[in-house]
Design a protein around this motif. Structure first.
Motif, PDB file in Angstrom:
ATOM      1  N   LEU A 178     -63.519 -31.804   8.526  1.00 35.66           N
ATOM      2  CA  LEU A 178     -62.056 -32.030   8.755  1.00 35.66           C
ATOM      3  C   LEU A 178     -61.463 -30.683   9.620  1.00 35.66           C
ATOM      4  O   LEU A 178     -61.005 -30.422  10.940  1.00 35.66           O
ATOM      5  CB  LEU A 178     -60.701 -32.924   8.759  1.00 35.66           C
ATOM      6  N   ILE A 179     -61.774 -29.662   8.472  1.00 34.41           N
ATOM      7  CA  ILE A 179     -61.500 -28.762   9.327  1.00 34.41           C
ATOM      8  C   ILE A 179     -62.562 -28.282  10.468  1.00 34.41           C
ATOM      9  O   ILE A 179     -62.072 -27.149  11.785  1.00 34.41           O
ATOM     10  CB  ILE A 179     -61.442 -27.760   8.266  1.00 34.41           C
ATOM     11  N   GLU A 180     -63.290 -27.964  10.271  1.00 40.61           N
ATOM     12  CA  GLU A 180     -64.367 -27.532  11.254  1.00 40.61           C
ATOM     13  C   GLU A 180     -64.276 -28.269  12.652  1.00 40.61           C
ATOM     14  O   GLU A 180     -64.553 -28.120  14.030  1.00 40.61           O
ATOM     15  CB  GLU A 180     -65.623 -28.213  10.914  1.00 40.61           C
ATOM     16  N   LYS A 223     -50.309 -23.810   7.543  1.00 43.43           N
ATOM     17  CA  LYS A 223     -49.740 -24.831   7.244  1.00 43.43           C
ATOM     18  C   LYS A 223     -51.172 -26.163   7.237  1.00 43.43           C
ATOM     19  O   LYS A 223     -50.156 -27.360   7.730  1.00 43.43           O
ATOM     20  CB  LYS A 223     -48.394 -25.388   7.976  1.00 43.43           C
ATOM     21  N   LEU A 224     -51.837 -26.292   6.444  1.00 44.19           N
ATOM     22  CA  LEU A 224     -53.083 -27.304   6.452  1.00 44.19           C
ATOM     23  C   LEU A 224     -52.680 -28.142   5.755  1.00 44.19           C
ATOM     24  O   LEU A 224     -52.067 -27.819   4.794  1.00 44.19           O
ATOM     25  CB  LEU A 224     -54.067 -26.757   5.568  1.00 44.19           C
ATOM     26  N   ARG A 225     -52.574 -29.446   6.693  1.00 44.56           N
ATOM     27  CA  ARG A 225     -52.389 -30.526   5.344  1.00 44.56           C
ATOM     28  C   ARG A 225     -52.393 -31.976   5.867  1.00 44.56           C
ATOM     29  O   ARG A 225     -53.257 -32.104   7.186  1.00 44.56           O
ATOM     30  CB  ARG A 225     -50.581 -30.880   6.147  1.00 44.56           C
ATOM     31  N   ILE A 226     -53.646 -32.253   4.893  1.00 49.45           N
ATOM     32  CA  ILE A 226     -54.384 -33.270   4.789  1.00 49.45           C
ATOM     33  C   ILE A 226     -54.045 -34.774   3.819  1.00 49.45           C
ATOM     34  O   ILE A 226     -53.510 -34.300   3.259  1.00 49.45           O
ATOM     35  CB  ILE A 226     -55.975 -32.836   3.989  1.00 49.45           C
ATOM     36  N   HIS A 227     -53.085 -35.829   5.021  1.00 53.46           N
ATOM     37  CA  HIS A 227     -53.402 -36.916   4.341  1.00 53.46           C
ATOM     38  C   HIS A 227     -53.828 -38.142   3.709  1.00 53.46           C
ATOM     39  O   HIS A 227     -53.836 -38.588   2.918  1.00 53.46           O
ATOM     40  CB  HIS A 227     -52.467 -37.403   6.213  1.00 53.46           C
ATOM     41  N   ILE A 233     -53.770 -21.764  17.837  1.00 54.16           N
ATOM     42  CA  ILE A 233     -53.428 -22.811  17.988  1.00 54.16           C
ATOM     43  C   ILE A 233     -52.458 -23.777  16.861  1.00 54.16           C
ATOM     44  O   ILE A 233     -52.502 -23.736  15.781  1.00 54.16           O
ATOM     45  CB  ILE A 233     -55.362 -23.868  18.293  1.00 54.16           C
ATOM     46  N   THR A 234     -51.792 -25.208  17.368  1.00 53.45           N
ATOM     47  CA  THR A 234     -51.871 -26.297  15.903  1.00 53.45           C
ATOM     48  C   THR A 234     -52.332 -27.206  16.720  1.00 53.45           C
ATOM     49  O   THR A 234     -53.065 -27.667  18.130  1.00 53.45           O
ATOM     50  CB  THR A 234     -50.196 -26.283  16.970  1.00 53.45           C
ATOM     51  N   ALA A 235     -53.154 -27.933  16.201  1.00 55.92           N
ATOM     52  CA  ALA A 235     -53.518 -29.035  15.910  1.00 55.92           C
ATOM     53  C   ALA A 235     -52.891 -30.469  14.620  1.00 55.92           C
ATOM     54  O   ALA A 235     -52.275 -30.209  13.740  1.00 55.92           O
ATOM     55  CB  ALA A 235     -55.146 -28.851  15.538  1.00 55.92           C
ATOM     56  N   GLU A 236     -53.315 -31.668  15.606  1.00 52.76           N
ATOM     57  CA  GLU A 236     -53.501 -32.497  14.570  1.00 52.76           C
ATOM     58  C   GLU A 236     -53.947 -34.145  14.928  1.00 52.76           C
ATOM     59  O   GLU A 236     -54.412 -34.172  16.135  1.00 52.76           O
ATOM     60  CB  GLU A 236     -51.872 -33.683  15.188  1.00 52.76           C
ATOM     61  N   THR A 237     -54.562 -34.267  13.492  1.00 53.67           N
ATOM     62  CA  THR A 237     -55.593 -35.537  13.977  1.00 53.67           C
ATOM     63  C   THR A 237     -55.270 -36.801  13.496  1.00 53.67           C
ATOM     64  O   THR A 237     -54.882 -36.507  12.953  1.00 53.67           O
ATOM     65  CB  THR A 237     -56.430 -34.915  13.463  1.00 53.67           C
ATOM     66  N   SER A 255     -53.451 -31.692   9.628  1.00 47.68           N
ATOM     67  CA  SER A 255     -52.460 -30.352  11.306  1.00 47.68           C
ATOM     68  C   SER A 255     -52.724 -29.697  10.198  1.00 47.68           C
ATOM     69  O   SER A 255     -52.773 -29.578   8.964  1.00 47.68           O
ATOM     70  CB  SER A 255     -51.402 -31.407  11.090  1.00 47.68           C
ATOM     71  N   CYS A 256     -52.244 -28.985  10.822  1.00 47.24           N
ATOM     72  CA  CYS A 256     -52.256 -27.576  10.664  1.00 47.24           C
ATOM     73  C   CYS A 256     -51.936 -25.791  11.793  1.00 47.24           C
ATOM     74  O   CYS A 256     -52.219 -26.655  13.257  1.00 47.24           O
ATOM     75  CB  CYS A 256     -54.148 -26.383  10.178  1.00 47.24           C
TER      76      CYS A 256
END
Length: 143
Positions: free
Chosen positions: A59-61, A92-96, A121-125, A134-135
């Protein structure tokens, strides 16, 4: 997110320096001056899959490579090779959830700021509009 595909398959090599088996972006849907919308079809044979799920490092990659595609786009437009980038910090890494093989990840990366080759950057998957991860990430682009 729109389904219009701007880049897919080996076309992505114009935006990112990564090559198989570690390419973690399968589609780019939109690129502007401030954001990118990308995707990844999670295949069972993905190097980051275990027990039928995409793992946390995958996910991070995926997020990092989506950011790399964003950073690489201006180089593509200028006819230059995509630069190498490095993750400097993740906050602020949050894995749901860990998405199952066969899932289509949809990621939205937004540029918050850029100073001296360092981008925040901000990211939302999501998968089917359900949050996955998200992170915030700082990325250094080595031009």
């Amino acid at each position: 997110m729109t389904d219009t595909v701007l880049f897919e398959g080996t076309q992505l090599y114009q935006l990112i320096p990564q090559r198989e088996p570690i390419v973690m972006v399968s589609h780019v849907y939109q690129i502007t001056d401030t954001d990118i919308k990308s995707g990844l079809l999670v295949n069972e044979d993905n190097i980051f899959c275990a027990n039928g799920k995409l793992t946390e490092p995958g996910l991070i990659e995926h997020i990092a490579q989506s950011a790399a595609a964003f950073a690489g786009y201006p180089f593509f437009v200028a006819g230059k090779q995509a630069p190498l980038g490095y993750i400097g910090e993740i906050k602020k890494l949050r894995i749901h959830q860990l998405p199952a093989a066969g899932s289509m990840l949809r990621t939205h990366i937004q540029l918050v700021s850029e100073v001296m080759g360092i981008s925040l950057i901000t990211a939302e998957t999501t998968v089917n509009d359900t949050p996955v991860v998200s992170c915030q990430m700082k990325i250094f682009i080595n031009e």
